[in-house]
Write a protein that holds these residues in place. Structure first.
Motif, PDB file in Angstrom:
ATOM      1  N   SER A 191       1.344  16.652  -2.121  1.00 55.37           N
ATOM      2  CA  SER A 191       2.005  17.178  -0.923  1.00 55.37           C
ATOM      3  C   SER A 191       3.100  16.237  -0.424  1.00 55.37           C
ATOM      4  CB  SER A 191       0.964  17.383   0.180  1.00 55.37           C
ATOM      5  OG  SER A 191       1.581  17.567   1.425  1.00 55.37           O
ATOM      6  N   TYR A 192       4.253  16.829  -0.083  1.00 57.26           N
ATOM      7  CA  TYR A 192       5.328  15.973   0.436  1.00 57.26           C
ATOM      8  C   TYR A 192       5.009  15.474   1.838  1.00 57.26           C
ATOM      9  CZ  TYR A 192       7.033  20.596   2.035  1.00 57.26           C
ATOM     10  OH  TYR A 192       7.156  21.854   2.563  1.00 57.26           O
ATOM     11  N   TYR A 193       4.034  16.069   2.525  1.00 54.19           N
ATOM     12  CA  TYR A 193       3.584  15.519   3.803  1.00 54.19           C
ATOM     13  C   TYR A 193       2.922  14.153   3.582  1.00 54.19           C
ATOM     14  CZ  TYR A 193       4.364  20.189   5.732  1.00 54.19           C
ATOM     15  OH  TYR A 193       4.936  21.380   6.122  1.00 54.19           O
ATOM     16  N   LEU A 194       2.134  14.070   2.510  1.00 59.76           N
ATOM     17  CA  LEU A 194       1.486  12.800   2.189  1.00 59.76           C
ATOM     18  C   LEU A 194       2.497  11.751   1.735  1.00 59.76           C
ATOM     19  CD1 LEU A 194      -1.764  13.944   0.316  1.00 59.76           C
ATOM     20  CD2 LEU A 194      -1.593  12.910   2.581  1.00 59.76           C
ATOM     21  N   THR A 195       3.494  12.185   0.948  1.00 57.80           N
ATOM     22  CA  THR A 195       4.515  11.214   0.516  1.00 57.80           C
ATOM     23  C   THR A 195       5.300  10.691   1.713  1.00 57.80           C
ATOM     24  OG1 THR A 195       6.201  12.915   0.085  1.00 57.80           O
ATOM     25  CG2 THR A 195       4.729  12.330  -1.735  1.00 57.80           C
ATOM     26  N   ALA A 196       5.572  11.567   2.679  1.00 49.97           N
ATOM     27  CA  ALA A 196       6.285  11.136   3.887  1.00 49.97           C
ATOM     28  C   ALA A 196       5.444  10.131   4.680  1.00 49.97           C
ATOM     29  CB  ALA A 196       6.631  12.332   4.761  1.00 49.97           C
ATOM     30  N   ILE A 215       0.847  -1.210   0.000  1.00 52.86           N
ATOM     31  CA  ILE A 215       0.000   0.000   0.000  1.00 52.86           C
ATOM     32  C   ILE A 215       0.873   1.248   0.000  1.00 52.86           C
ATOM     33  CG2 ILE A 215      -1.747   1.285   1.287  1.00 52.86           C
ATOM     34  CD1 ILE A 215      -2.698  -1.418   2.421  1.00 52.86           C
ATOM     35  N   GLY A 216       1.912   1.251   0.851  1.00 56.72           N
ATOM     36  CA  GLY A 216       2.783   2.416   0.961  1.00 56.72           C
ATOM     37  C   GLY A 216       3.591   2.674  -0.300  1.00 56.72           C
ATOM     38  N   LEU A 217       4.164   1.619  -0.885  1.00 58.97           N
ATOM     39  CA  LEU A 217       4.978   1.792  -2.096  1.00 58.97           C
ATOM     40  C   LEU A 217       4.143   2.314  -3.266  1.00 58.97           C
ATOM     41  CD1 LEU A 217       7.158  -1.451  -1.926  1.00 58.97           C
ATOM     42  CD2 LEU A 217       8.016   0.895  -1.797  1.00 58.97           C
ATOM     43  N   VAL A 218       2.968   1.717  -3.471  1.00 59.00           N
ATOM     44  CA  VAL A 218       2.111   2.147  -4.580  1.00 59.00           C
ATOM     45  C   VAL A 218       1.631   3.581  -4.367  1.00 59.00           C
ATOM     46  CG1 VAL A 218      -0.095   1.733  -5.736  1.00 59.00           C
ATOM     47  CG2 VAL A 218       1.396  -0.193  -5.179  1.00 59.00           C
ATOM     48  N   ALA A 219       1.207   3.899  -3.144  1.00 57.66           N
ATOM     49  CA  ALA A 219       0.729   5.250  -2.851  1.00 57.66           C
ATOM     50  C   ALA A 219       1.848   6.276  -2.985  1.00 57.66           C
ATOM     51  CB  ALA A 219       0.128   5.298  -1.447  1.00 57.66           C
ATOM     52  N   PHE A 220       3.065   5.912  -2.564  1.00 58.40           N
ATOM     53  CA  PHE A 220       4.211   6.811  -2.682  1.00 58.40           C
ATOM     54  C   PHE A 220       4.467   7.135  -4.152  1.00 58.40           C
ATOM     55  CE2 PHE A 220       8.778   7.585  -3.196  1.00 58.40           C
ATOM     56  CZ  PHE A 220       9.009   8.553  -2.229  1.00 58.40           C
ATOM     57  N   GLY A 221       4.470   6.104  -4.992  1.00 57.63           N
ATOM     58  CA  GLY A 221       4.692   6.329  -6.419  1.00 57.63           C
ATOM     59  C   GLY A 221       3.628   7.200  -7.038  1.00 57.63           C
ATOM     60  N   TYR A 222       2.365   6.962  -6.668  1.00 54.05           N
ATOM     61  CA  TYR A 222       1.261   7.759  -7.222  1.00 54.05           C
ATOM     62  C   TYR A 222       1.371   9.221  -6.811  1.00 54.05           C
ATOM     63  CZ  TYR A 222      -3.426   9.633  -7.815  1.00 54.05           C
ATOM     64  OH  TYR A 222      -4.494  10.434  -8.152  1.00 54.05           O
ATOM     65  N   LEU A 223       1.650   9.459  -5.523  1.00 54.19           N
ATOM     66  CA  LEU A 223       1.714  10.834  -5.026  1.00 54.19           C
ATOM     67  C   LEU A 223       2.891  11.595  -5.625  1.00 54.19           C
ATOM     68  CD1 LEU A 223       0.847  10.167  -1.268  1.00 54.19           C
ATOM     69  CD2 LEU A 223      -0.611  11.297  -2.959  1.00 54.19           C
ATOM     70  N   CYS A 224       4.035  10.933  -5.782  1.00 50.41           N
ATOM     71  CA  CYS A 224       5.198  11.596  -6.388  1.00 50.41           C
ATOM     72  C   CYS A 224       4.937  11.886  -7.867  1.00 50.41           C
ATOM     73  CB  CYS A 224       6.446  10.728  -6.234  1.00 50.41           C
ATOM     74  SG  CYS A 224       7.061  10.597  -4.546  1.00 50.41           S
ATOM     75  N   GLU A 225       4.277  10.961  -8.535  1.00 51.94           N
ATOM     76  CA  GLU A 225       3.973  11.148  -9.952  1.00 51.94           C
ATOM     77  C   GLU A 225       3.025  12.330 -10.158  1.00 51.94           C
ATOM     78  OE1 GLU A 225       4.557  10.177 -13.901  1.00 51.94           O
ATOM     79  OE2 GLU A 225       5.367   9.009 -12.229  1.00 51.94           O
ATOM     80  N   SER A 226       2.073  12.484  -9.252  1.00 50.10           N
ATOM     81  CA  SER A 226       1.090  13.568  -9.374  1.00 50.10           C
ATOM     82  C   SER A 226       1.528  14.841  -8.667  1.00 50.10           C
ATOM     83  CB  SER A 226      -0.260  13.105  -8.823  1.00 50.10           C
ATOM     84  OG  SER A 226      -0.139  12.719  -7.458  1.00 50.10           O
TER      85      SER A 226
END
Length: 563
Positions: A449-454, A435-446
């Motif tokens: 907020s870096y708070y959400l990526t963290a 869940i974390g890896l996929v969400a991290f990739g999606y948030l960085c791609e879009s």
């Protein structure tokens, strides 16, 4: 069928690593009553393995002495296994500008260091099996200190590379031997807490260092990372020499009741009773079982109960004899040979693979967040590591506080019998890795907020730490006789992956985007995690199969130094 669905084995009367843990619930209460037990609230817990009568047996050391030893090596693991590899990550762009190199070139410096770590691992394992862990730990810390001094003094790219390569010789011992030392010092019912501590250090503590090293690189310059590290490395080298005696110990294999097909508990209990009589002033010559007592205890003709306790000066020796009769070539092969055991291979691939995905994130952090639209400084990139640090901390606290009580509860429900597969219940939270890896990739791609990526970065490390603690504890409990080799080959596998990722992950991310990269990592992580039920349900039957068809024995390769 065993409690909670573990499939029973009908081939062996006793499957190695299946042991009586809770005496009150055991139908064999009369047999285990003569064995050594825990104290206080653990008075009903049978000690596994059974300690010998020798005061120099590490299992007999005082809780204070054990705590000093584990604290010292834990500090060394923080410095060398946790801090060294990601030390330059927040400052990659800054260092690249200093030497007029690409970010990939600077990443490869750490990659070469990890390659050295991987290649030195089998040598470390062989030498530790032959001569003990203490000299390897002291030598490794000295290499770390020397490499740090070189990195601190250099002004060239090649000088930094040389220093990092020398530092690489310090990592493998603190990434693998320290984990197997938990089995040297602690009993089965105590290991979960210390395994949690070590896996937190190896998996999450590096993120806290990133929070510190980012501002240091920004405000003082990247060379101050090494200036400051010199003092800590010197302190650790001295502390290791003074406060960490040799933990390798050759007790008679019959005390290792978690490793035997025929545990002969009644014979061992009878021997313990004779020890009590001898210890209370009984005449050894009048004891009919005198030869049995010596035979059960050790190959040495002197009863361990009458051996003198080593003095502090004697404990400082870097050479304490040999702990294996095998030649070094056999011992070099052993870490790779243990992978013929499919359960061991599973532990190596799952823990190594999941950890490698997380390291790939650290390689990408500066590249993603120092570029627009984030445009963070090195300090800012370092602060983002607070997310994974907290995720790893929460995962460690969660599993550290629940895993040992959970396995005791399971053993109680299972008529007092403990199965190592109960440790794998701790793998359940590791699904958050995907869940974390996929969400991290999606948030960085879009460009979210870096708070959400963290936060998502922390979510995947929460799962990775849970997986590492659970699988590593299972490896020690199910195959303790191979634990040194297991964690060495695990370290080799991880660091080879780290080295490989250092060559292409930055270019891949720049070309395909973080979304594609971390979707693939997340999918692979899911496949690894979802294989756990196979080992959980069929693990006991496989332990029985391995005991009956041990390939290492057929090849003449021993992983237990039984004299």
């Amino acid at each position: 069928m065993v409690f909670l669905g573990i499939l029973e084995d009908h081939k062996l009367a006793h499957v190695p690593a299946t042991v009586i843990l809770n005496e009150e619930q055991s139908p064999n209460h009369e047999v285990t009553a003569g064995l050594k037990h825990g104290k206080g609230k653990n008075a009903d817990i049978v000690l596994i393995p059974q300690p010998s009568e020798d005061p120099n047996d590490p299992l007999n050391w005082s809780p204070t002495k054990k705590l000093v030893v584990i604290s010292t090596i834990a500090f060394g693991s923080i410095l060398y296994a946790s801090v060294l590899a990601p030390l330059l990550s927040p400052a990659l762009v800054v260092i690249a500008l200093t030497f007029n190199k690409s970010v990939g070139d600077i990443t490869q410096i750490s990659g070469y260091m990890l390659l050295v770590t991987a290649c030195s691992g089998p040598i470390i394992c062989a030498l530790s099996r032959k001569y003990g862990k203490r000299p390897l730990l002291v030598a490794s810390s000295a290499f770390g200190l020397l490499g740090t001094i070189i990195c601190s003094a250099t002004n060239t790219y090649n000088g930094l590379l040389a220093g990092r390569v020398i530092q690489g010789f310090s990592i493998s011992a603190f990434e693998s031997l320290v984990v197997s030392m938990i089995g040297d010092l602690y009993f089965v019912h105590q290991r979960g807490l210390y395994m949690t501590l070590m896996q937190f250090i190896l998996g999450a503590a590096s993120n806290f260092s990133a929070i510190i090293v980012g501002p240091i690189a920004d405000n003082l310059g990247w060379k101050y990372l090494f200036h400051i590290l010199i003092a800590f490395s010197a302190f650790e080298t001295l502390a290791l020499f003074l406060f960490v005696p040799e933990t390798a110990y050759n007790r008679d294999h019959r005390y290792d009741i978690d490793e035997l097909v025929d545990d002969k508990l009644s014979d061992l209990a009878a021997a313990e009773k004779r020890h009590e009589q001898l210890g209370s002033g009984g005449d050894m010559k009048s004891t009919a079982g005198e030869s049995d007592v010596v035979r059960v205890e050790t190959h040495n003709s002197t009863s361990p109960a009458h051996r003198p306790k080593k003095t502090f000066i004697q404990s400082l020796s870097l050479y304490n004899g040999t702990f294996s009769n095998d030649n070094l070539l056999q011992l070099l092969i052993a870490p790779f040979a243990v992978c013929t055991n499919l359960a061991v291979l599973w532990v190596v691939i799952v823990t190594g693979g999941l950890t490698a995905f997380f390291v790939a994130q650290s390689y990408d952090m500066a590249q993603i967040f120092m570029a627009p639209p984030y445009s963070l400084s090195a300090a800012g990139v370092g602060y983002l590591s607070l997310g994974p640090f907290l995720g790893g901390l929460v995962g460690s606290i969660f599993l550290g506080s629940t895993l040992d009580p959970l396995i005791r509860w399971c053993a109680k429900k299972n008529n007092g019998i403990y199965e190592p597969e109960y440790r794998l219940l701790g793998m359940i939270p590791s699904i958050t890795t995907t869940i974390g890896l996929v969400a991290f990739g999606y948030l960085c791609e879009s460009k979210s907020s870096y708070y959400l990526t963290a936060f998502t970065h922390g979510l995947d490390l929460f799962g990775i730490v849970c997986a590492a603690i659970s699988a590593s504890a299972y490896a020690i409990d199910a195959y303790r006789d191979m634990s040194s080799e297991v964690f060495i080959v695990n370290m080799v596998f991880k660091n080879l992956l780290f080295y490989g990722f250092s060559y292409f992950v930055n270019d891949w991310t720049a070309r395909a985007g973080p979304g594609t990269v971390f979707y693939i990592f997340g999918g692979m992580g899911a496949m690894m995690t979802l294989t756990t039920p196979v080992l959980y349900f069929w693990g006991k039957r496989y332990r029985s199969y391995w005991a009956r068809h041990n390939l290492l024995e057929k090849w003449g390769i021993r992983t237990h130094a039984e004299m």
